[in-house]
Design an enzyme around this catalytic site. Structure first.
Site, short mmCIF file in Angstrom:
data_model
loop_
_atom_site.label_atom_id
_atom_site.label_comp_id
_atom_site.label_asym_id
_atom_site.label_seq_id
_atom_site.Cartn_x
_atom_site.Cartn_y
_atom_site.Cartn_z
N ARG A 98 -19.53 29.74 20.29
CA ARG A 98 -19.34 28.40 19.52
C ARG A 98 -18.92 27.49 20.79
O ARG A 98 -18.60 28.18 21.99
CB ARG A 98 -18.28 28.62 18.60
CG ARG A 98 -18.70 29.46 17.41
CD ARG A 98 -19.59 28.96 16.56
NE ARG A 98 -20.15 29.76 15.43
CZ ARG A 98 -20.99 30.94 15.40
NH1 ARG A 98 -21.63 31.21 16.42
NH2 ARG A 98 -21.03 31.56 14.31
N LEU A 158 -15.10 10.71 7.44
CA LEU A 158 -15.01 12.25 7.60
C LEU A 158 -14.74 13.20 6.41
O LEU A 158 -14.83 14.30 6.59
CB LEU A 158 -13.80 12.51 8.44
CG LEU A 158 -13.85 12.04 10.03
CD1 LEU A 158 -13.92 10.65 10.45
CD2 LEU A 158 -12.64 12.80 10.92
N ALA A 159 -14.36 12.39 5.31
CA ALA A 159 -14.36 13.08 3.81
C ALA A 159 -15.29 14.19 3.73
O ALA A 159 -16.54 13.38 3.84
CB ALA A 159 -13.69 12.31 2.83
N VAL A 203 -9.30 29.13 15.67
CA VAL A 203 -8.57 29.26 16.14
C VAL A 203 -7.14 29.04 15.45
O VAL A 203 -6.12 29.82 15.70
CB VAL A 203 -8.27 27.77 17.07
CG1 VAL A 203 -7.21 27.73 17.95
CG2 VAL A 203 -9.56 28.05 18.19
N PHE A 207 -15.28 39.45 13.54
CA PHE A 207 -16.42 39.97 12.61
C PHE A 207 -17.48 40.34 13.53
O PHE A 207 -17.89 39.48 14.52
CB PHE A 207 -16.73 39.00 11.70
CG PHE A 207 -15.67 39.01 10.48
CD1 PHE A 207 -15.39 39.99 9.43
CD2 PHE A 207 -14.84 37.96 10.45
CE1 PHE A 207 -14.60 39.86 8.39
CE2 PHE A 207 -13.62 38.11 9.44
CZ PHE A 207 -13.64 38.83 8.51
N ASP A 239 -11.38 9.34 -4.52
CA ASP A 239 -12.35 10.11 -4.42
C ASP A 239 -13.59 9.22 -3.53
O ASP A 239 -13.92 8.11 -3.92
CB ASP A 239 -13.07 10.68 -5.62
CG ASP A 239 -14.06 11.95 -5.28
OD1 ASP A 239 -15.13 11.58 -4.83
OD2 ASP A 239 -13.70 12.64 -6.01
N TYR A 265 -24.66 23.17 3.34
CA TYR A 265 -23.67 22.37 4.08
C TYR A 265 -24.41 21.46 5.20
O TYR A 265 -24.15 20.37 5.47
CB TYR A 265 -22.49 22.99 4.58
CG TYR A 265 -21.58 22.30 5.49
CD1 TYR A 265 -20.85 21.31 5.35
CD2 TYR A 265 -21.49 22.78 6.90
CE1 TYR A 265 -19.81 20.60 6.31
CE2 TYR A 265 -20.76 22.10 7.88
CZ TYR A 265 -19.99 20.87 7.54
OH TYR A 265 -19.23 20.21 8.32
P1 NAD Z 1 -10.70 18.80 6.52
O1 NAD Z 1 -11.12 19.67 5.22
O2 NAD Z 1 -9.35 19.08 7.02
O3 NAD Z 1 -10.89 17.21 5.93
C1 NAD Z 1 -11.65 16.76 5.17
C2 NAD Z 1 -10.54 15.92 4.35
O4 NAD Z 1 -11.55 15.26 3.35
C3 NAD Z 1 -9.64 16.59 3.53
O5 NAD Z 1 -8.28 16.15 3.56
C4 NAD Z 1 -9.97 16.60 2.10
O6 NAD Z 1 -8.89 16.45 1.09
C5 NAD Z 1 -10.88 15.24 2.02
N1 NAD Z 1 -11.77 15.37 1.06
C6 NAD Z 1 -12.65 16.14 0.47
N2 NAD Z 1 -13.61 15.75 -0.64
C7 NAD Z 1 -13.17 14.48 -0.80
C8 NAD Z 1 -13.55 13.74 -1.87
N3 NAD Z 1 -14.64 14.01 -2.65
N4 NAD Z 1 -13.04 12.39 -1.68
C9 NAD Z 1 -11.88 12.13 -0.82
N5 NAD Z 1 -11.60 12.88 0.20
C10 NAD Z 1 -12.23 14.29 0.08
O7 NAD Z 1 -11.78 19.05 7.47
P2 NAD Z 1 -12.08 18.56 9.01
O8 NAD Z 1 -12.14 19.91 9.66
O9 NAD Z 1 -10.81 17.55 9.32
O10 NAD Z 1 -13.29 18.08 9.00
C11 NAD Z 1 -13.46 16.45 9.03
C12 NAD Z 1 -14.99 16.01 8.99
O11 NAD Z 1 -15.57 16.65 10.04
C13 NAD Z 1 -15.84 16.74 7.77
O12 NAD Z 1 -16.91 15.78 7.53
C14 NAD Z 1 -16.31 17.97 8.36
O13 NAD Z 1 -17.61 18.21 7.64
C15 NAD Z 1 -16.67 17.37 10.10
N6 NAD Z 1 -16.78 18.53 11.00
C16 NAD Z 1 -15.57 19.19 11.03
C17 NAD Z 1 -15.85 20.33 12.13
C18 NAD Z 1 -14.53 21.10 12.62
O14 NAD Z 1 -14.89 22.08 13.40
N7 NAD Z 1 -13.47 21.07 11.98
C19 NAD Z 1 -17.23 20.46 12.75
C20 NAD Z 1 -18.25 19.67 12.48
C21 NAD Z 1 -18.06 18.57 11.53
#
Ligand code: NAD
Length: 301
Positions: A204, A70-71, A181, A197, A51, A137
């Site tokens: 976006r 990124l988590a 997507v 919706f 975590d 968020y």
């Molecule tokens: P995702 O949910 O696929 O990946 C996030 C990962 O973090 C998951 O594998 C999850 O298991 C892990 N995680 C969650 N809580 C955790 C914790 N407490 N400890 C350890 N691991 C944990 O999401 P994503 O789309 O790959 O996003 C990655 C990052 O990019 C995030 O920070 C998200 O906020 C940011 N982001 C994503 C987008 C998008 O369009 N997907 C846009 C802007 C920002």
């Protein structure tokens, strides 16, 4: 370099793991697998199931030079329903990652969110635009950015935040803030009918995951700062659906349902600063990115 990718079993994180491995780096993924999948993590990387609120052991094992953070709790609706939980993961978790990185003298590159940070846009938002999050968020992401900046001033670190647009591509899961997507393509593949919706005119900034990974790698060389990582182009949901129809070759009419409360009308990022200072520009057109995404989704059942 020796890199840790937090969230490395998730959508963007696992693509970043691949991008770093292909450049010859030693890569560790840290993920609690709450949303991610260990099968996303290439065998050449080491997965630490942990975590981000307690990352010490994984960091001691990996001894990173660079941390791609990124988590996150990345679901806007969960952040509205459980704001304290969202802050625990996204704010406290980020502080713990910053402290673990400090013990190892590692640089942090943080995945923030342009759409969530700026809120409603009246045109491509530059980094100097007012920050008006519409959900906890976004507030927790802005908070994370501020902690990075504070650490840079306090400890002389050079951590960088990237405000991502709506990221799409292979391995995206149909949840989170930009899963549209993956949701539409998955439904079309399975014979279902995608639902739009509202009037579908909401826009976006869709950016392909490989381009995002390239920006993250380039950010390692910067001395602090906040950068938008988007295309500067707005696409409405109706136009996105048309592009998805073209990419999939499945010509099915969508369903329409009432607009969802609190949904942004316009979200688009000005990527000019990343162009000037990171030498970054998105390389994939929407059509190219959707083709690659469909090649992945159509193979999965
Ligand atoms: P995702 O949910 O696929 O990946 C996030 C990962 O973090 C998951 O594998 C999850 O298991 C892990 N995680 C969650 N809580 C955790 C914790 N407490 N400890 C350890 N691991 C944990 O999401 P994503 O789309 O790959 O996003 C990655 C990052 O990019 C995030 O920070 C998200 O906020 C940011 N982001 C994503 C987008 C998008 O369009 N997907 C846009 C802007 C920002």
């Amino acid at each position: 370099m020796r890199a840790i990718v937090t969230g490395g079993a998730g959508f963007i994180g696992s693509n970043l793991v691949d991008a770093l491995l292909s450049r010859g780096h030693e890569v560790h993924a840290l993920d609690d697998l709450s949303k991610g999948d260990r099968r996303n993590v290439d065998r050449s990387a080491e997965l630490h199931v942990a975590d981000i609120r307690d990352p010490g052991e994984a960091f001691d094992a990996a001894r990173p030079d660079v941390v791609f953070h990124l988590a996150a709790q990345a679901d806007v609706r969960v952040s509205v329903e459980r704001p304290a939980f969202d802050a625990e993961v996204n704010v406290l978790g980020t502080i713990r990652i910053l402290e673990a990185a400090r013990r190892h003298g590692a640089k942090v590159v943080f995945a923030s969110s342009g759409g969530a940070a700026y809120g409603e846009c009246d045109g491509p938002a530059p980094e100097s635009a007012a920050l008006r999050p519409l959900a906890p968020y976004g507030t927790s992401k802005v908070c994370g950015e501020e902690y990075l900046s504070t650490w840079n001033r306090l400890y002389g670190t050079a951590h960088v935040s990237l405000r991502l647009g709506n990221v799409y591509g292979p391995r995206q899961m149909p949840h989170g803030e930009a899963g549209v997507v993956a949701i539409f393509m998955g439904l079309l593949r399975d014979g279902g009918t995608p639902t739009i919706f509202g009037d579908g005119a909401q826009t976006r900034d869709y950016v392909f995951v490989a381009d995002v990974c390239e920006a993250m790698v380039r950010a390692v060389d910067r001395d602090g700062g906040v950068y938008n990582v988007g295309t500067g182009a707005e696409t409405s949901v109706v136009d996105l659906y048309g592009a998805i129809r073209a990419a999939t070759g499945i010509d099915r009419e969508p369903a329409f349902a009432p607009a969802r409360l609190g949904e942004l009308r316009r979200s688009v990022l000005d990527p000019g600063l990343a162009g000037r200072e990171l030498g970054w520009a998105p390389r994939h057109s929407l059509a190219e990115g959707l083709d690659e995404t469909w090649a992945f989704i159509s193979r999965r059942s």
